[in-house]
Design an enzyme around this catalytic site. Structure first.
Site, PDB file in Angstrom:
ATOM      1  N   GLU A  10     -24.044  53.323 -67.657  1.00 50.32           N
ATOM      2  CA  GLU A  10     -24.425  51.903 -67.749  1.00 50.32           C
ATOM      3  C   GLU A  10     -25.936  51.747 -67.948  1.00 50.32           C
ATOM      4  O   GLU A  10     -26.387  50.897 -68.705  1.00 50.32           O
ATOM      5  CB  GLU A  10     -23.956  51.166 -66.492  1.00 50.32           C
ATOM      6  CG  GLU A  10     -22.435  51.065 -66.425  1.00 50.32           C
ATOM      7  CD  GLU A  10     -21.930  50.630 -65.074  1.00 50.32           C
ATOM      8  OE1 GLU A  10     -22.297  51.240 -64.047  1.00 50.32           O
ATOM      9  OE2 GLU A  10     -21.138  49.662 -65.033  1.00 50.32           O
ATOM     10  N   GLU A  62     -15.599  55.590 -62.276  1.00 50.86           N
ATOM     11  CA  GLU A  62     -15.501  54.812 -61.040  1.00 50.86           C
ATOM     12  C   GLU A  62     -14.081  54.724 -60.490  1.00 50.86           C
ATOM     13  O   GLU A  62     -13.866  54.660 -59.290  1.00 50.86           O
ATOM     14  CB  GLU A  62     -16.052  53.402 -61.261  1.00 50.86           C
ATOM     15  CG  GLU A  62     -17.559  53.337 -61.429  1.00 50.86           C
ATOM     16  CD  GLU A  62     -18.017  53.535 -62.867  1.00 50.86           C
ATOM     17  OE1 GLU A  62     -17.207  54.024 -63.695  1.00 50.86           O
ATOM     18  OE2 GLU A  62     -19.176  53.237 -63.153  1.00 50.86           O
TER      19      GLU A  62
HETATM   20  C1  LIG Z   1     -26.511  51.774 -56.264  1.00 44.70           C
HETATM   21  C2  LIG Z   1     -26.586  51.995 -54.883  1.00 44.70           C
HETATM   22  C3  LIG Z   1     -26.712  50.944 -54.122  1.00 44.70           C
HETATM   23  C4  LIG Z   1     -26.630  49.891 -53.573  1.00 44.70           C
HETATM   24  C5  LIG Z   1     -25.601  49.152 -52.945  1.00 44.70           C
HETATM   25  C6  LIG Z   1     -25.087  48.040 -53.744  1.00 44.70           C
HETATM   26  C7  LIG Z   1     -23.745  48.392 -54.332  1.00 44.70           C
HETATM   27  C8  LIG Z   1     -23.389  47.523 -55.505  1.00 44.70           C
HETATM   28  C9  LIG Z   1     -24.209  47.862 -56.643  1.00 44.70           C
HETATM   29  C10 LIG Z   1     -23.839  49.199 -57.227  1.00 44.70           C
HETATM   30  C11 LIG Z   1     -22.961  49.047 -58.439  1.00 44.70           C
HETATM   31  C12 LIG Z   1     -22.674  50.398 -59.035  1.00 44.70           C
HETATM   32  C13 LIG Z   1     -21.780  50.306 -60.246  1.00 44.70           C
HETATM   33  C14 LIG Z   1     -21.453  51.657 -60.858  1.00 44.70           C
HETATM   34  O1  LIG Z   1     -20.660  51.386 -61.995  1.00 44.70           O
HETATM   35  C15 LIG Z   1     -20.685  52.515 -59.859  1.00 44.70           C
HETATM   36  C16 LIG Z   1     -20.915  53.985 -59.973  1.00 44.70           C
HETATM   37  O2  LIG Z   1     -21.743  54.483 -60.693  1.00 44.70           O
HETATM   38  S1  LIG Z   1     -19.943  54.912 -58.914  1.00 44.70           S
HETATM   39  C17 LIG Z   1     -20.426  56.605 -59.241  1.00 44.70           C
HETATM   40  C18 LIG Z   1     -19.912  57.101 -60.562  1.00 44.70           C
HETATM   41  N1  LIG Z   1     -20.236  58.502 -60.742  1.00 44.70           N
HETATM   42  C19 LIG Z   1     -19.388  59.501 -60.354  1.00 44.70           C
HETATM   43  O3  LIG Z   1     -18.316  59.234 -59.865  1.00 44.70           O
HETATM   44  C20 LIG Z   1     -19.843  60.934 -60.553  1.00 44.70           C
HETATM   45  C21 LIG Z   1     -19.941  61.631 -59.227  1.00 44.70           C
HETATM   46  N2  LIG Z   1     -20.385  63.019 -59.371  1.00 44.70           N
HETATM   47  C22 LIG Z   1     -19.529  63.990 -59.827  1.00 44.70           C
HETATM   48  O4  LIG Z   1     -18.405  63.775 -60.196  1.00 44.70           O
HETATM   49  C23 LIG Z   1     -20.095  65.390 -59.864  1.00 44.70           C
HETATM   50  O5  LIG Z   1     -21.255  65.426 -59.034  1.00 44.70           O
HETATM   51  C24 LIG Z   1     -20.482  65.859 -61.277  1.00 44.70           C
HETATM   52  C25 LIG Z   1     -21.423  64.871 -61.920  1.00 44.70           C
HETATM   53  C26 LIG Z   1     -19.212  66.029 -62.123  1.00 44.70           C
HETATM   54  C27 LIG Z   1     -21.182  67.213 -61.163  1.00 44.70           C
HETATM   55  O6  LIG Z   1     -20.379  68.096 -60.400  1.00 44.70           O
HETATM   56  P1  LIG Z   1     -21.025  69.462 -59.869  1.00 44.70           P
HETATM   57  O7  LIG Z   1     -21.710  70.152 -61.004  1.00 44.70           O
HETATM   58  O8  LIG Z   1     -19.952  70.153 -59.124  1.00 44.70           O
HETATM   59  O9  LIG Z   1     -22.166  69.010 -58.861  1.00 44.70           O
HETATM   60  P2  LIG Z   1     -21.950  68.388 -57.387  1.00 44.70           P
HETATM   61  O10 LIG Z   1     -20.788  67.467 -57.373  1.00 44.70           O
HETATM   62  O11 LIG Z   1     -22.015  69.477 -56.397  1.00 44.70           O
HETATM   63  O12 LIG Z   1     -23.265  67.461 -57.255  1.00 44.70           O
HETATM   64  C28 LIG Z   1     -24.532  68.038 -56.971  1.00 44.70           C
HETATM   65  C29 LIG Z   1     -25.137  67.195 -55.867  1.00 44.70           C
HETATM   66  O13 LIG Z   1     -25.361  65.848 -56.387  1.00 44.70           O
HETATM   67  C30 LIG Z   1     -24.641  64.933 -55.566  1.00 44.70           C
HETATM   68  N3  LIG Z   1     -24.136  63.818 -56.398  1.00 44.70           N
HETATM   69  C31 LIG Z   1     -23.569  63.915 -57.616  1.00 44.70           C
HETATM   70  N4  LIG Z   1     -23.218  62.686 -58.077  1.00 44.70           N
HETATM   71  C32 LIG Z   1     -23.595  61.791 -57.100  1.00 44.70           C
HETATM   72  C33 LIG Z   1     -23.508  60.375 -56.967  1.00 44.70           C
HETATM   73  N5  LIG Z   1     -23.017  59.586 -57.951  1.00 44.70           N
HETATM   74  N6  LIG Z   1     -23.934  59.790 -55.829  1.00 44.70           N
HETATM   75  C34 LIG Z   1     -24.467  60.567 -54.840  1.00 44.70           C
HETATM   76  N7  LIG Z   1     -24.606  61.931 -54.898  1.00 44.70           N
HETATM   77  C35 LIG Z   1     -24.158  62.520 -56.024  1.00 44.70           C
HETATM   78  C36 LIG Z   1     -23.532  65.713 -54.932  1.00 44.70           C
HETATM   79  O14 LIG Z   1     -23.091  65.068 -53.764  1.00 44.70           O
HETATM   80  C37 LIG Z   1     -24.222  67.033 -54.662  1.00 44.70           C
HETATM   81  O15 LIG Z   1     -25.052  66.866 -53.535  1.00 44.70           O
HETATM   82  P3  LIG Z   1     -24.828  67.778 -52.235  1.00 44.70           P
HETATM   83  O16 LIG Z   1     -23.401  67.563 -51.818  1.00 44.70           O
HETATM   84  O17 LIG Z   1     -25.071  69.187 -52.708  1.00 44.70           O
HETATM   85  O18 LIG Z   1     -25.834  67.291 -51.240  1.00 44.70           O
END
Ligand SMILES: CCCCCCCCCCCCC[C@H](O)CC(=O)SCCNC(=O)CCNC(=O)[C@H](O)C(C)(C)COP(=O)(O)OP(=O)(O)OC[C@H]1O[C@@H](n2cnc3c(N)ncnc32)[C@H](O)[C@@H]1OP(=O)(O)O
Length: 260
Positions: A114, A134
């Protein structure tokens, strides 16, 4: 804030191009409130600077941004998110006058996709992956993903991506028109900087009006959009840049735009 006072982003300036680099590698540049606040502050500072003609937004080789910060959202309630002023940040980015260029390598997922779609151009490395996963979290896109993606790639593909949460590689994103160009990942940022410098060399006024005209296509029907475009075209003839641009062509020399 001065350029070295940010904690989740790095800010740089290359001549007339402002550069904002997301810098939360430990969370794949997940977009939390702090980071979004800093991105908006830096972008608005560049937007207010007449010496800046384009803004590049980028992340790391592994991730542009892996979405909104799930850990920050996990414990929020309906009332919490309704009360959040978070969306104001995104509206501010959408309202920038200065052309913006996203340089995307690696993950651009959820809020990351986005955020890229809020930019005017998307330069994708061949390692970039886009998506709106999502639904896997029990939510839906919340910052324009269902609206901008559908306008960019059509209903069928947007439904596929949003209902399955799958990732889309850069070649598919290019074929669908989601991105402006695809380049080898090692060239993504440099290409984005070169394109931004090219845009920044144009008339800042004309570039802002062109951006407004194109974005109006998202908001209006054809007749209204053409009417708005025509009035914006007329307005360019009130600028010194139009006089200089056309005189330079006639004289077979490069224009020296003064952005007024
Ligand atoms: C915005 C915040 C705040 C305020 C509140 C108000 C809420 C309302 C306003 C928000 C509206 C948001 C709208 C939006 O459309 C919603 C979203 O974006 S939801 C999130 C969508 N994204 C995902 O679902 C992707 C999530 N991540 C993954 O699937 C995987 O990480 C990956 C990208 C496929 C990579 O996988 P890997 O290579 O295996 O790596 P890891 O998973 O181990 O990740 C490494 C490390 O990063 C951390 N991490 C990854 N993605 C996120 C994330 N989206 N949020 C937080 N942390 C993330 C992951 O936890 C690992 O950290 P560790 O566990 O090692 O500490």
């Amino acid at each position: 804030m001065s350029e070295n006072e940010y904690s989740t982003i790095a800010v740089d300036r290359r001549d007339r191009v402002g550069v904002i680099t997301l810098n939360r590698p430990e969370a794949l540049n997940a977009l939390n409130t702090e980071l979004m606040g800093e991105v908006v502050a830096a972008a608005q500072a560049f937007d207010a600077d007449p010496g800046i003609g384009a803004i590049v937004l980028t992340g790391s080789d592994r991730a542009f941004a892996a979405g909104a910060d799930i850990k920050e959202m996990a414990d929020k309630t309906f009332s919490d998110v309704v009360a959040e002023q978070f969306f104001g940040a995104w509206d501010a980015l959408a309202g920038l006058r200065t052309p913006t260029v996203a340089a995307v390598n690696g993950y651009a997922l959820g809020g990351g996709c986005e955020l890229a779609m809020l930019c005017d151009l998307i330069i994708a490395g061949d390692t970039a992956v886009f998506g709106q996963p999502e639904i896997n979290l029990g939510v839906i896109p919340g910052i324009g993903g269902s609206q901008r993606l559908t306008r960019a790639v059509g209903k069928a593909k947007a439904m596929d991506l949003i209902l399955t949460g799958r990732q889309m590689k850069s070649d598919e994103a290019d074929r669908l028109g989601l991105v402006s160009r695809v380049v080898p990942a090692e060239n993504t940022v440099q290409t984005a900087l070169e394109i931004a410098a090219d845009i920044a060399g144009k008339s800042l006024i004309a570039a802002g009006l062109a951006k407004e005209a194109v974005n109006r296509a998202f908001e209006s029907g054809l007749t209204e959009g053409v009417r708005v475009e025509r009035n914006l075209f007329y307005s360019t003839f009130a600028t010194d840049d139009q006089t200089e641009g056309m005189a330079a062509f006639v004289a077979k020399r490069r224009p020296d735009f003064q952005h007024r």
